[in-house]
Design an enzyme around this catalytic site. Structure first.
Site, PDB file in Angstrom:
ATOM      1  N   ASN A 171       0.855  -1.185   0.000  1.00  0.00           N
ATOM      2  CA  ASN A 171       0.000   0.000   0.000  1.00  0.00           C
ATOM      3  C   ASN A 171       0.889   1.232   0.000  1.00  0.00           C
ATOM      4  O   ASN A 171       1.959   1.248   0.619  1.00  0.00           O
ATOM      5  CB  ASN A 171      -0.907   0.039   1.227  1.00  0.00           C
ATOM      6  N   TYR A 175       0.539  10.105   4.583  1.00  0.00           N
ATOM      7  CA  TYR A 175       0.337  10.396   5.996  1.00  0.00           C
ATOM      8  C   TYR A 175       1.421  11.381   6.434  1.00  0.00           C
ATOM      9  O   TYR A 175       2.616  11.084   6.307  1.00  0.00           O
ATOM     10  CB  TYR A 175       0.433   9.116   6.836  1.00  0.00           C
ATOM     11  N   ARG A 176       1.005  12.511   6.933  1.00  0.00           N
ATOM     12  CA  ARG A 176       1.971  13.547   7.299  1.00  0.00           C
ATOM     13  C   ARG A 176       2.956  13.018   8.346  1.00  0.00           C
ATOM     14  O   ARG A 176       2.652  12.109   9.114  1.00  0.00           O
ATOM     15  CB  ARG A 176       1.258  14.782   7.819  1.00  0.00           C
ATOM     16  N   TRP A 189      -1.191   8.279  10.633  1.00  0.00           N
ATOM     17  CA  TRP A 189      -2.251   7.624   9.866  1.00  0.00           C
ATOM     18  C   TRP A 189      -3.499   7.510  10.734  1.00  0.00           C
ATOM     19  O   TRP A 189      -3.430   7.246  11.920  1.00  0.00           O
ATOM     20  CB  TRP A 189      -1.816   6.260   9.344  1.00  0.00           C
ATOM     21  N   GLU A 235      -1.132   1.002  -5.484  1.00  0.00           N
ATOM     22  CA  GLU A 235      -1.154   2.362  -6.034  1.00  0.00           C
ATOM     23  C   GLU A 235      -0.187   2.519  -7.204  1.00  0.00           C
ATOM     24  O   GLU A 235      -0.393   3.377  -8.073  1.00  0.00           O
ATOM     25  CB  GLU A 235      -0.809   3.371  -4.936  1.00  0.00           C
ATOM     26  N   ASP A 285      -4.386  22.109   9.120  1.00  0.00           N
ATOM     27  CA  ASP A 285      -4.798  21.044   8.202  1.00  0.00           C
ATOM     28  C   ASP A 285      -5.651  21.553   7.047  1.00  0.00           C
ATOM     29  O   ASP A 285      -6.032  22.718   6.982  1.00  0.00           O
ATOM     30  CB  ASP A 285      -5.550  19.963   8.982  1.00  0.00           C
TER      31      ASP A 285
END
Length: 641
Positions: A171, A175-176, A189, A235, A285
């Site tokens: 995967n 995720y920051r 996450w 992906e 954000d």
């Protein structure tokens, strides 16, 4: 089009006049983000920016996806609709019945083409491993600190590679990552994400979880990491389809994961599920508000490799519109066809308005053929992957152009009966949603803006006319109802039955009582929709109103519906779009501040602007939103009443 690295994409942007190079030193701490916020909110998204002097060995590319044109260029398409059309055509050819042997044989070249998009492992080292940091140090990268109340610097465009320990399926998510030290970051996450699921599997097994983080390379890699693909679909297969060339993967140096050979940076490491989490955040954000600090896994960096000519890719998020709005537009266009072909055959179009920050507002258009079909579509979409996070959904039909916001608003004004055409349900909410009474769980609202069948009609207002703003005397109403601070009724004059009322909220229950007064007032007799917001918001900026209201409501909790008492009258929906607090609303969670720059940073950027080569000074967007702040921190300070 397949890019061999981010530098090739930069060259194309330059050829197309879509890039500005900035040679003046600009600090990645707050200054680059403030400049980008100004440029990205320019008409059409402004230009991509390459900051060549960052105080590190690496330039920063940012706002690279920040327009429809650049997003299409990044994915090798003439326009974003073409990608969705290609997916639809491919799907139809694959699933259509084949009459005979010859017709089946004609499919072989297409199947060969599909197989050519599959990622492929190659031996040896990749371009991404030309330089190996002997002692990995995140401080050598120009990692941005985006906003004043952020917990620190954050990696904002990481393609995080994980692997299911049971199936081995890869995967790639985004995720920051907050940087805590040379070899330590957070791994942010959310509970609904595949990376979190993989983490839980490793935890059950009592094993360390290998992770590699890819930065740069072909822009298709970055987009694919954001795409709402079903779990267990690689992906890098999507990236191969987009670039029409398979992704070549090389093995990492300190773990067994594989990464694109032409990436700019690879950060290798692991998360130990047995280790205590780290206090991560706050972070300004994409909701336009701070996501508040919480506990997340520690990511230990074991190796950093990069190309000799590496460019550090980054983005900032905050009050819309920004670069992420165009990434969302690509997702909207690309994934419309799969949704239509697999789940919702009546779906004709979809729109994610930037003010709705991807999940707060969705507009869909269907081919309606039976009563109740709009409700059926709402429920199907709320069960479709990341659409489960949607908060407000409008379903339309007919010839309406749902990408024309005044047009869809006029349709809603005409055909929606607030008392009978609005549906509420409960379900999962995005972890970043600050307005729901419960963490990651709240209500959703659907508006049936389709033309109604006889079975769906409760009362027909065949001659409904939207009133004019002249029928609402602001000064008289303010005298009669002292709670009212200001009123914007200008939309009435363009056929939109929507009025915004600002209020000084200083006592419990004030908004509900005000809602009743407004709905009963003669001046609002013909108005269907009323939004109540805080007095500090500029209620004449409808982009800000849309962002603020959809962000601040838990729809069921914050809606008052007043049904028409007499035939020929309209019902009313009053929305409480104000900030919520413990003392005034019995709200039990911390309420975040909006994401804005500091006056100090704004002044610094104003002073350096003439040296940047960006043309005439662009005023800081933060100046419009600083009045909404309550204190300087990430959490809105609650004044004692």
């Amino acid at each position: 089009m397949a890019f061999q690295g981010i530098r090739e994409y930069i060259e194309l942007l330059e050829q197309k006049g879509e890039l500005i190079r900035i040679s003046e030193f600009v600090d990645p701490v707050l200054e680059i983000p403030e400049i980008v916020d100004r440029v990205s909110k320019s008409p059409g998204g402004g230009k991509a920016l390459l900051f060549e002097n960052t105080g590190t060995d690496f330039p920063v590319l940012i706002n690279a996806f920040g327009s429809n044109e650049r997003m299409a260029l990044a994915l090798g398409a003439d326009n974003l609709n073409a990608i969705g059309d290609e997916i639809e055509d491919l799907f139809k050819k694959l699933v259509s019945p084949k009459a005979g042997l010859m017709e089946k044989l004609r499919m072989l070249p297409m199947l060969g083409q599909i197989s050519s998009w599959m990622p492929k492992s190659v031996t040896g080292k990749g371009k991404c491993q030309e330089v190996v940091m002997k002692e990995p140090d995140m401080g050598k990268l120009p990692v941005l600190t985006c906003w004043p109340a952020d917990g620190g610097p954050f990696v904002t465009l990481p393609c995080v590679v994980t692997r299911d320990p049971e199936t081995g399926v890869r995967n790639v998510g985004m995720y920051r990552m907050q940087v805590f030290g040379p070899e330590l970051t957070g791994m942010h996450w959310h509970k609904h994400k595949t990376g979190a699921r993989h983490f839980n599997e490793y935890k059950k097994r009592g094993e360390r979880m290998p992770i590699s983080v890819v930065l740069g390379g072909d822009p298709a890699y970055t987009y694919a990491a954001t795409a709402p693909l079903p779990d267990n679909i690689d992906e890098y297969l999507l990236a191969g389809f987009l670039r029409k060339k398979r992704v070549e993967l090389v093995k990492c140096i300190t773990n067994g994961l594989e990464v694109p050979s032409n990436a700019d940076f690879v950060i290798e490491g692991y998360v130990d599920p047995e280790e205590d989490f780290i206090w991560e955040g706050p972070f300004g954000d994409h909701t336009g508000f701070y996501s508040l600090a919480d506990w997340y896994p520690r990511f230990h960096v074991t190796c950093i490799t990069h190309r000799k000519d590496a460019v550090y890719p980054a983005t900032i998020v905050g009050i819309p519109p920004q670069e992420d709005a165009y990434i969302g537009r690509a997702t909207e266009r690309i994934f419309l066809s799969p949704m239509k072909l697999t789940m919702i055959p009546e779906m004709e179009d979809m729109e994610l308005p930037p003010a709705g920050v991807a999940h707060n507002l969705t507009i869909s258009k269907i081919d309606k053929t039976f009563a109740g079909q709009a409700a059926k579509v709402m429920n199907a979409m709320w069960g479709a992957g990341q659409m489960m996070f949607n908060k407000v959904m409008i379903v339309a039909d007919g010839q309406t152009d749902i990408h024309n916001y005044p047009e869809i608003a006029r349709l809603v004004s005409q055909v929606v009966d607030p008392a009978h055409d609005i549906y509420f349900t409960q379900g999962p909410m995005d972890v970043l949603d600050h307005s729901s009474s419960k963490f990651a769980y709240g209500s959703k609202m659907g508006l049936d803006a389709t033309h109604k069948y006889e079975e769906e009609l409760y009362a027909e207002l065949a001659n409904y006319q939207v009133p004019k703003s002249s029928e609402i005397s602001v000064e008289n109403i303010k005298k009669e109802i002292p709670e009212v601070h200001d009123i914007n009724a200008n939309l009435l004059d363009v056929g939109i039955s929507f009025v915004v009322v600002s209020v000084k909220k200083n006592e419990p229950g004030l908004v509900k009582s005000l809602g009743k007064k407004l709905a009963a007032h003669a001046a609002f007799k013909g108005v269907k929709f009323i939004a109540i917001v805080d007095e500090e918001l500029d209620i004449h900026d409808m982009n800000s109103v849309g962002w603020y209201v959809t962000g601040n409501i838990d729809p069921k909790r914050d809606s008052q519906i007043f049904e028409a008492e007499n035939e020929g009258e309209v019902s009313h929906l009053v929305l409480d779009g104000t900030r919520k607090s413990g003392s005034l609303d019995n709200f039990k969670r911390d309420w975040p501040n909006p994401v804005v720059s500091s006056i100090e940073t704004i002044r610094k950027v104003d002073a350096m602007w003439p040296k940047l080569g960006l043309g005439e000074l662009i005023e800081s967007p933060s100046l419009r939103y600083i009045p909404i702040q309550k204190g300087d921190g990430a959490i809105a300070e609650e004044k004692q009443q």
